[in-house]
Motif scaffolding. Structure first.
Motif, PDB file in Angstrom:
ATOM      1  N   ASP A 199       0.813  -1.223   0.000  1.00 35.36           N
ATOM      2  CA  ASP A 199       0.000   0.000   0.000  1.00 35.36           C
ATOM      3  C   ASP A 199       0.843   1.268   0.000  1.00 35.36           C
ATOM      4  O   ASP A 199       0.363   2.333  -0.432  1.00 35.36           O
ATOM      5  N   ALA A 203       1.061   4.131  -7.085  1.00 34.83           N
ATOM      6  CA  ALA A 203       0.240   3.447  -8.086  1.00 34.83           C
ATOM      7  C   ALA A 203       1.001   3.277  -9.397  1.00 34.83           C
ATOM      8  O   ALA A 203       0.851   2.264 -10.083  1.00 34.83           O
ATOM      9  N   VAL A 206       3.362   0.253  -9.175  1.00 36.14           N
ATOM     10  CA  VAL A 206       2.569  -0.980  -9.221  1.00 36.14           C
ATOM     11  C   VAL A 206       2.072  -1.230 -10.637  1.00 36.14           C
ATOM     12  O   VAL A 206       2.137  -2.351 -11.162  1.00 36.14           O
ATOM     13  N   VAL A 235      -4.099  -4.441  -4.850  1.00 31.79           N
ATOM     14  CA  VAL A 235      -3.820  -3.602  -6.025  1.00 31.79           C
ATOM     15  C   VAL A 235      -4.825  -3.777  -7.156  1.00 31.79           C
ATOM     16  O   VAL A 235      -4.913  -2.922  -8.040  1.00 31.79           O
ATOM     17  N   LEU A 327      -4.921   3.152 -11.075  1.00 34.40           N
ATOM     18  CA  LEU A 327      -3.583   2.647 -11.369  1.00 34.40           C
ATOM     19  C   LEU A 327      -2.790   3.577 -12.283  1.00 34.40           C
ATOM     20  O   LEU A 327      -1.685   3.234 -12.714  1.00 34.40           O
TER      21      LEU A 327
END
Length: 474
Positions: A199, A203, A206, A235, A327
């Motif tokens: 976390d 973003a 990821v 995610v 994302l």
């Protein structure tokens, strides 16, 4: 071993040695050499600090130099071989990356040895090095053995490794997809236990790992590892949510399993570099992964034991847009994948009753530049085990595609416009710019889709007929 990339590496190593600095090829390039893969992007680490090796690197890389990673101790350079091939290198000072518990960015501390630098890398298969120019192989953590076994293991205790850099957990599942490796039990257990640590990672980082996973040779294996690890819950929660038991009699296939099959089939339907959907295609693969994410929210148990998912295409498109925005995907990817999810059921009515030419035109018009991808997603989604049904569906799809080709020989689908444009509409109907012109244009576009190209006089007559019906003065 394949020594193709080493002349430049050896030359650079000699230049560093002349100044008393150590230099070693590290990480992915060393791993790829052992796997007999080609690489022209070379990563090195060195005992020298950036300000010390910058002049050397600039002299070596006479075709390019960059320093975006300077604050992390990294500088890069590039040169072209006589055949035009580019060889890119990045050199980083021996270092250790440490994270504060709630930090998204590493604190860079310089190290003092190659072995110490390797101990801080993500996995043993990436913790091997080749000293240059002497070509001494350095493997303090058994990376070559793990590479031979196809195992992903951290050089140090996995809890420490993932605590230092949580993104390494995402890299683990990405390497499952890219290399076909399995994650060592203690490493896998640490990922499951520490999944919430992801976390703190941005973003964008990821997303980049997800993209690499999806564009790999084995995206399904990567997605399954992502779900099994618990990382997907953090995610990409819409994907594990597909693991539905649809009814107590198990008559309906699990949506997650179906999605994995669709992903495999979509990948198989990608084309060569000269085809309409060259492999690997991120848009098609994302659409295959997300096409049914509206099902959990729309599931209804009907009388007689049936299960329905009414409007899951529209709901799924909204969920797709929301997740891809979160994302930080590019706007065009968000739009295209969401549109494919919304359109993925569009063709099914054709199987029961072949469309009119008008309906075929609308399908192509609505799909736009996504037409080839939509057809491949639709074919991939037809996963029935009933051979007769599968053949009927495939034949219907073949027939529709042939009709599109036939119609395209008569008219340009990519440039379908009304037979009268906006300016002509205003002149013929004596209108000023406003909503009525838009309504007239829309009607004439619908007329064009329904009837194909018509003579100009016919189109004008239709415009006047329509306006006489809807005009307030009529």
């Amino acid at each position: 071993m394949d020594f193709e990339v080493w002349p430049e590496a050896i030359e650079l190593g000699r230049m560093f040695a002349e100044h008393g600095y150590e230099l070693a090829l590290v990480g992915g390039p060393v791993r790829d050499l052992l796997l007999h893969r080609r690489s022209h992007d070379l990563d090195f680490c060195s005992s020298a600090r950036p300000e010390q090796f910058e002049p050397i690197l600039r002299r070596w890389g006479h075709d390019g130099f960059w320093d975006m990673g300077r604050k992390f101790g990294t500088l890069g350079a590039m040169r072209r071989r006589p055949d035009g091939t580019e060889v890119k290198v990045e050199v980083t000072t021996y270092r250790s990356d440490t994270y504060e518990p709630d930090s998204r960015k590493p604190e860079v501390n310089y190290g003092d040895s190659l072995e110490g630098d390797l101990s801080r890398r993500d996995f043993t298969v990436n913790a091997m090095a080749l000293r240059v120019p002497e070509l001494e192989f350095v493997d303090p953590f058994g990376g070559a053995n793990d590479l031979a076994k196809g195992v992903l293991r951290t050089p140090v205790d996995p809890s420490q490794s993932f605590d230092d850099d949580p993104l390494r957990m995402m890299r683990a599942v990405r390497f499952v997809a890219q290399l076909g490796f399995r994650i060592a039990p203690d490493t896998a257990e640490a990922i499951c236990r520490m999944a919430d640590r992801i976390d703190i990672v941005s973003a964008e980082r990821v997303r980049d790992e997800l993209v690499k996973l999806l564009l790999s040779d084995r995206p399904r294996a990567g997605v399954e590892a992502l779900v099994e690890s618990g990382l997907a819950d953090r995610v990409f929660p819409e994907i594990p949510a597909l693991q539905l038991e649809l009814d107590e009699h198990h008559r309906h296939k699990d949506v997650f399993e179906h999605t994995m099959i669709v992903l495999d089939r979509a990948v198989a339907l990608e084309t060569g570099p000269d085809g309409p959907v060259p492999a690997p295609d991120l848009t098609l693969r994302l659409a295959a992964l997300m096409h049914d994410i509206g099902k959990p929210k729309t599931r209804r148990f009907e009388p007689g034991g049936k299960v329905s998912f009414h409007h899951h295409d529209a709901v799924g498109a909204k969920l797709t847009r929301k997740r891809l925005k979160a994302l930080r995907f590019d706007h065009h990817i968000i739009d295209d994948v969401s549109d494919l999810v919304e359109l993925h059921l569009r063709f099914h009515g054709y199987v029961d009753e072949p469309w009119t030419d008008s309906a075929v035109r609308r399908y192509v018009k609505d799909a736009g530049h996504l037409y080839e991808r939509l057809n491949r997603l639709t074919r991939a989604d037809a996963t029935t085990q009933n051979k007769r049904k599968a053949q009927i569906f495939a034949s219907a799809m073949d027939e529709m595609e042939q009709r599109v080709k036939d119609l395209k020989e008569k008219e340009d689908f990519d440039a379908i416009r009304p037979d009268v444009d906006g300016n002509e509409i205003m002149a013929l109907l004596d209108l000023k710019p406003g909503p009525m012109v838009g309504r007239a244009y829309k009607h004439m576009l619908e007329y064009r889709l329904d009837n194909g190209p018509v003579d100009h006089d016919v189109a004008v007559a239709e415009l006047r007929r329509w306006y006489a019906e809807v005009s307030p003065q009529a």
